[in-house]
Motif scaffolding. Structure first.
Motif, PDB file in Angstrom:
ATOM      1  N   UNK A 198      11.863  -5.931  -2.600  1.00 59.13           N
ATOM      2  CA  UNK A 198      11.745  -6.804  -1.424  1.00 59.13           C
ATOM      3  C   UNK A 198      10.846  -7.992  -1.748  1.00 59.13           C
ATOM      4  N   UNK A 199      11.270  -9.172  -1.347  1.00 62.02           N
ATOM      5  CA  UNK A 199      10.590 -10.411  -1.704  1.00 62.02           C
ATOM      6  C   UNK A 199       9.125 -10.434  -1.276  1.00 62.02           C
ATOM      7  N   UNK A 200       8.843 -10.009  -0.044  1.00 60.87           N
ATOM      8  CA  UNK A 200       7.454 -10.119   0.406  1.00 60.87           C
ATOM      9  C   UNK A 200       6.536  -9.201  -0.407  1.00 60.87           C
ATOM     10  N   UNK A 201       7.038  -8.080  -0.883  1.00 61.63           N
ATOM     11  CA  UNK A 201       6.244  -7.206  -1.745  1.00 61.63           C
ATOM     12  C   UNK A 201       6.032  -7.827  -3.114  1.00 61.63           C
ATOM     13  N   UNK A 202       7.076  -8.453  -3.632  1.00 65.60           N
ATOM     14  CA  UNK A 202       6.997  -9.112  -4.930  1.00 65.60           C
ATOM     15  C   UNK A 202       5.975 -10.249  -4.900  1.00 65.60           C
ATOM     16  N   UNK A 203       5.866 -10.919  -3.759  1.00 63.36           N
ATOM     17  CA  UNK A 203       4.909 -12.026  -3.609  1.00 63.36           C
ATOM     18  C   UNK A 203       3.510 -11.506  -3.271  1.00 63.36           C
ATOM     19  N   UNK A 204       3.419 -10.585  -2.313  1.00 65.00           N
ATOM     20  CA  UNK A 204       2.114 -10.159  -1.795  1.00 65.00           C
ATOM     21  C   UNK A 204       1.363  -9.196  -2.710  1.00 65.00           C
ATOM     22  N   UNK A 205       2.055  -8.275  -3.383  1.00 69.62           N
ATOM     23  CA  UNK A 205       1.372  -7.282  -4.217  1.00 69.62           C
ATOM     24  C   UNK A 205       0.485  -7.912  -5.283  1.00 69.62           C
ATOM     25  N   UNK A 206       0.951  -8.915  -6.039  1.00 68.58           N
ATOM     26  CA  UNK A 206       0.065  -9.521  -7.034  1.00 68.58           C
ATOM     27  C   UNK A 206      -1.139 -10.231  -6.409  1.00 68.58           C
ATOM     28  N   UNK A 207      -0.954 -10.793  -5.223  1.00 66.16           N
ATOM     29  CA  UNK A 207      -2.065 -11.469  -4.533  1.00 66.16           C
ATOM     30  C   UNK A 207      -3.135 -10.451  -4.151  1.00 66.16           C
ATOM     31  N   UNK A 208      -2.713  -9.330  -3.587  1.00 66.24           N
ATOM     32  CA  UNK A 208      -3.668  -8.280  -3.201  1.00 66.24           C
ATOM     33  C   UNK A 208      -4.351  -7.715  -4.441  1.00 66.24           C
ATOM     34  N   UNK A 209      -3.575  -7.403  -5.475  1.00 64.82           N
ATOM     35  CA  UNK A 209      -4.164  -6.865  -6.708  1.00 64.82           C
ATOM     36  C   UNK A 209      -5.169  -7.835  -7.316  1.00 64.82           C
ATOM     37  N   UNK A 210      -4.843  -9.122  -7.345  1.00 62.08           N
ATOM     38  CA  UNK A 210      -5.755 -10.115  -7.912  1.00 62.08           C
ATOM     39  C   UNK A 210      -7.030 -10.213  -7.078  1.00 62.08           C
ATOM     40  N   UNK A 211      -6.882 -10.141  -5.771  1.00 60.96           N
ATOM     41  CA  UNK A 211      -8.052 -10.188  -4.885  1.00 60.96           C
ATOM     42  C   UNK A 211      -8.997  -9.030  -5.186  1.00 60.96           C
ATOM     43  N   UNK A 212      -8.452  -7.825  -5.313  1.00 59.62           N
ATOM     44  CA  UNK A 212      -9.292  -6.663  -5.594  1.00 59.62           C
ATOM     45  C   UNK A 212      -9.817  -6.667  -7.019  1.00 59.62           C
TER      46      UNK A 212
END
Length: 96
Positions: A44-58
């Motif tokens: 799913x596109x939103x997961x493909x976009x959001x997961x790296x952002x969340x991982x990078x934040x943490x």
């Protein structure tokens, strides 16, 4: 006292995260991090976009200690690690 406050803040952050996920039409007992990893695995596109952002934040917040935050969150949810010991299947056997 410091441990109690740390645990309180941790639980409060998880509750807010789960609330945000529910507001965004997700499951009430799942965090955004877990959901992002789970839906990314489905392509799913939103997961493909959001997961790296969340991982990078943490990754930044934890100074490099949490490289796979979303996957770890998913595994924690799946294994129900966030539940108090009193809610585990083993503990409930003694109350029946």
């Amino acid at each position: 006292m410091r441990e109690a406050m740390t645990a309180y803040l941790y639980h409060l952050l998880i509750a807010l995260d789960q609330l945000a996920n529910a507001i965004l039409f997700g499951h009430a007992d799942e965090t955004l991090s877990s959901r992002a990893w789970r839906v990314e695995q489905k392509g799913r596109l939103w997961g493909i976009v959001l997961r790296p952002v969340i991982d990078m934040t943490f990754l930044v917040i934890t100074l490099g200690a949490d490289r796979h935050h979303c996957q770890s969150s998913f595994e924690s949810e799946r294994l129900r690690k966030q539940l108090p010991a009193e809610f585990s299947a083993e503990a409930s056997k003694g109350t029946q």
